[in-house]
Motif scaffolding. Structure first.
Motif, PDB file in Angstrom:
ATOM      1  N   LEU A 204      16.620  76.646  54.646  1.00  0.00           N
ATOM      2  CA  LEU A 204      17.953  76.041  54.829  1.00  0.00           C
ATOM      3  C   LEU A 204      18.837  76.763  53.430  1.00  0.00           C
ATOM      4  CD1 LEU A 204      17.722  72.126  55.248  1.00  0.00           C
ATOM      5  CD2 LEU A 204      18.730  73.741  56.902  1.00  0.00           C
ATOM      6  N   ALA A 205      17.940  76.730  52.319  1.00  0.00           N
ATOM      7  CA  ALA A 205      18.483  77.467  51.312  1.00  0.00           C
ATOM      8  C   ALA A 205      19.076  78.862  51.405  1.00  0.00           C
ATOM      9  CB  ALA A 205      17.610  77.550  50.080  1.00  0.00           C
ATOM     10  N   SER A 206      18.152  79.618  52.288  1.00  0.00           N
ATOM     11  CA  SER A 206      18.708  81.152  52.394  1.00  0.00           C
ATOM     12  C   SER A 206      19.766  81.005  53.452  1.00  0.00           C
ATOM     13  CB  SER A 206      17.421  81.845  52.670  1.00  0.00           C
ATOM     14  OG  SER A 206      16.673  81.302  53.662  1.00  0.00           O
ATOM     15  N   SER A 207      19.831  80.160  53.986  1.00  0.00           N
ATOM     16  CA  SER A 207      20.862  80.128  55.153  1.00  0.00           C
ATOM     17  C   SER A 207      22.266  79.488  54.787  1.00  0.00           C
ATOM     18  CB  SER A 207      20.622  79.306  56.275  1.00  0.00           C
ATOM     19  OG  SER A 207      19.155  79.682  57.082  1.00  0.00           O
ATOM     20  N   GLY A 208      22.389  79.188  53.357  1.00  0.00           N
ATOM     21  CA  GLY A 208      23.697  78.841  52.924  1.00  0.00           C
ATOM     22  C   GLY A 208      23.717  77.331  52.438  1.00  0.00           C
ATOM     23  N   SER A 209      22.814  76.533  52.496  1.00  0.00           N
ATOM     24  CA  SER A 209      22.790  75.201  52.080  1.00  0.00           C
ATOM     25  C   SER A 209      22.673  75.436  50.531  1.00  0.00           C
ATOM     26  CB  SER A 209      21.353  74.575  52.680  1.00  0.00           C
ATOM     27  OG  SER A 209      21.170  73.336  51.820  1.00  0.00           O
ATOM     28  N   LYS A 210      23.772  74.539  49.853  1.00  0.00           N
ATOM     29  CA  LYS A 210      23.705  74.730  48.311  1.00  0.00           C
ATOM     30  C   LYS A 210      23.009  73.798  47.576  1.00  0.00           C
ATOM     31  CE  LYS A 210      27.835  77.392  49.034  1.00  0.00           C
ATOM     32  NZ  LYS A 210      27.972  76.924  50.404  1.00  0.00           N
ATOM     33  N   VAL A 211      22.645  72.790  48.072  1.00  0.00           N
ATOM     34  CA  VAL A 211      21.950  71.606  47.347  1.00  0.00           C
ATOM     35  C   VAL A 211      20.610  72.211  46.369  1.00  0.00           C
ATOM     36  CG1 VAL A 211      20.807  69.094  47.555  1.00  0.00           C
ATOM     37  CG2 VAL A 211      22.196  70.228  49.402  1.00  0.00           C
ATOM     38  N   LEU A 212      19.830  72.883  46.947  1.00  0.00           N
ATOM     39  CA  LEU A 212      18.798  73.544  46.272  1.00  0.00           C
ATOM     40  C   LEU A 212      18.870  75.311  46.264  1.00  0.00           C
ATOM     41  CD1 LEU A 212      15.745  71.314  46.698  1.00  0.00           C
ATOM     42  CD2 LEU A 212      17.017  71.385  44.552  1.00  0.00           C
ATOM     43  N   LEU A 213      18.704  75.789  45.383  1.00  0.00           N
ATOM     44  CA  LEU A 213      18.440  77.222  45.375  1.00  0.00           C
ATOM     45  C   LEU A 213      17.095  77.752  45.723  1.00  0.00           C
ATOM     46  CD1 LEU A 213      20.451  78.623  42.083  1.00  0.00           C
ATOM     47  CD2 LEU A 213      21.206  78.315  44.492  1.00  0.00           C
ATOM     48  N   HIS A 214      17.359  78.795  46.274  1.00  0.00           N
ATOM     49  CA  HIS A 214      15.974  79.426  47.089  1.00  0.00           C
ATOM     50  C   HIS A 214      14.821  79.579  45.971  1.00  0.00           C
ATOM     51  CE1 HIS A 214      13.313  82.454  49.278  1.00  0.00           C
ATOM     52  NE2 HIS A 214      14.023  81.876  50.254  1.00  0.00           N
ATOM     53  N   ARG A 215      15.341  80.120  44.872  1.00  0.00           N
ATOM     54  CA  ARG A 215      14.185  80.413  44.015  1.00  0.00           C
ATOM     55  C   ARG A 215      13.485  79.251  43.391  1.00  0.00           C
ATOM     56  NH1 ARG A 215      15.631  83.911  38.533  1.00  0.00           N
ATOM     57  NH2 ARG A 215      16.778  85.466  39.752  1.00  0.00           N
ATOM     58  N   CYS A 216      14.398  78.473  43.386  1.00  0.00           N
ATOM     59  CA  CYS A 216      13.740  76.762  42.710  1.00  0.00           C
ATOM     60  C   CYS A 216      12.641  76.351  43.692  1.00  0.00           C
ATOM     61  CB  CYS A 216      14.981  76.032  42.445  1.00  0.00           C
ATOM     62  SG  CYS A 216      14.514  74.283  42.595  1.00  0.00           S
ATOM     63  N   VAL A 217      12.942  76.371  44.988  1.00  0.00           N
ATOM     64  CA  VAL A 217      12.227  75.894  45.932  1.00  0.00           C
ATOM     65  C   VAL A 217      10.881  76.820  46.026  1.00  0.00           C
ATOM     66  CG1 VAL A 217      11.832  75.178  48.331  1.00  0.00           C
ATOM     67  CG2 VAL A 217      14.080  75.050  47.418  1.00  0.00           C
TER      68      VAL A 217
END
Ligand code: ASP
Ligand code: MG
Length: 425
Positions: A204-217
């Motif tokens: 979801l994060a790498s598809s544009g969801s902005k709640v959490l950044l990819h790097r943090c997850v």
């Protein structure tokens, strides 16, 4: 007695009232018997304002100095928060990223954390303090310069500290109630997700969801730190992001077939027209792009026309890299051998994410049917094991997201999703 790391975003500490409200909440966690470490972002839009200011004095501010400037935003909020907590009769101490032991590489404006040595934080906790840490910043290992982790980097600071301090949970407080099945600003009937796996959250994060950044997850998954994303404006349970489903009361939260629908309108599409259909062509195109240090997303090559032996190759990339990519390709035009380039920044990407699609036939068919029923034309398609993405016209995105969300039964019957702040961060 456990240790919790809490992170508050800029919209949660936008003004003095916000800081006092957050201080109360932190004190509650402390009173419940926890050791509390707080990571805080800069107040409201401070970071944007500082960037504007820098650009007024220099069109291309030096990375080192920009980092020095931007980290001041978090210094303001950390000191004010410590004062507000003391005013409530509790002990608190604030620390810069460097003081908290956040060690990074030396790539200014997008540094990576390479080590966390939170000795001073431990000591502060042992002395009964609530420790407040400035998010999004560290100090470079070799040059000892102040660095920042890139926009939205405070979440990563929080997870990194949680890992280094062996915290039970990293709570990320924001201005929405958690992670939703779609952006609540676009889909009014988006539903809050109770639990989501690291894998689905990463997609979801790498598809544009902005709640959490990819790097943090990514960081949380590597160190297996459960994240609880929740609102600082309500007392509700938010979304748990972790490796295993959670138990809520006597209800076991099940893995959903589909976790959600994400969208992204920050990308552009480049089409390389008239590429000879022979080995090595794609390699030279993408070598030119890679040498310009540009990350690409989707790639599609058409079948070549039999009469000409020429084909087209399209790919998507961040709009911000568009100019650079065109320049890099133009430079290699004769060597690579293509006719022309087309640039299109009026595109959007819609992605359906869910581990359940691995084992449930028909997900792809239903996805395309929903888009077709909504009259949305598809330009590019890409898939992973747990994601299907399409590129459409940017104008079609809101309609397409709503159609897909409904088609997969994700619409909530109850309350409309609440957005408390402004920015979603
Ligand atoms: N203040 C920084 C930003 O806005 C870091 C953060 O909020 O996480 O990007
Ligand atoms: Mg911010």
């Amino acid at each position: 007695m456990g240790l919790v790391v809490q992170k508050y975003g800029g919209s949660s500490v936008a003004d003095a009232e916000g800081i006092k409200r957050v201080a109360k909440r932190i004190v509650e966690a402390k009173k419940n018997g926890n050791d509390v470490v707080v990571v805080v972002s800069a107040m409201g839009d401070t970071t944007d304002e500082l960037i504007d200011l820098a650009e007024q004095v220099s069109p291309m501010p030096a990375g080192r100095e920009l980092d020095m400037l931007l980290t001041s935003g978090e210094r303001i909020s950390m000191a004010l928060l410590a004062m507000a907590i003391k005013n409530l009769g509790h002990k608190a101490q604030s620390f810069t990223g460097s003081q908290a032991g956040v060690i990074t590489d030396s790539v200014h404006n997008k540094a990576r954390i390479i080590d966390v040595t939170p000795g001073r934080i431990r000591t502060a906790l042992d002395e009964g303090n609530i420790a407040i840490v400035a998010g999004f910043q560290g100090v470079s290992q070799d040059k000892k310069d102040i660095t920042t982790l890139g926009r939205g980097g405070s979440d990563t600071t929080a997870v990194a500290l949680a890992a280094a301090l062996d915290a039970e949970v990293c709570e990320i407080y924001t201005d929405v109630d958690g992670v939703f099945t779609a952006d609540p600003r676009v889909v009014k009937k988006a539903r809050k997700i109770d639990w989501i796996s690291f894998e689905d959250m990463l997609e979801l994060a790498s598809s544009g969801s902005k709640v959490l950044l990819h790097r943090c997850v990514e960081y949380a998954r590597r160190y297996n730190i459960p994240i609880h994303v929740r609102s600082s404006f309500s007392g509700l349970q938010g979304t748990w992001v972790s490796s295993k489903p959670i138990q809520q009361g006597d209800k076991k939260v099940e893995q959903a077939i589909i976790s959600g629908v994400a969208h992204d309108t920050s990308e552009a599409k480049i089409t390389v027209v008239g590429v000879p259909d022979k080995p090595g062509e794609a390699a030279s195109i993408f070598r030119a792009i890679a040498d310009a240090e540009i990350n690409i997303d989707m790639v599609v090559q058409n079948v070549s026309a039999a009469s000409t032996g020429l084909t087209d190759i399209s790919f998507t990339l961040p709009k911000t890299e568009g100019r650079k990519a065109i320049d890099a390709l133009e430079k290699g035009r004769t060597a690579i051998g293509f006719d022309s380039l087309r640039y299109d920044d009026q595109i959007g990407k819609i992605s359906l994410v869910g581990a359940g699609m691995k084992t449930n036939p028909g997900v792809t068919a239903s996805f395309f049917e929903a888009l077709s029923d909504a009259g949305v034309n598809i330009e590019l398609i890409s898939t992973s094991e747990i994601r299907i993405s399409v590129v459409t016209r940017a104008d079609d995105v809101p309609e397409a997201v709503r159609a897909v969300h409904s088609a997969f039964g994700l619409d909530s019957e109850s309350d409309e999703a609440v957005v408390y702040g402004g920015t979603g961060r």
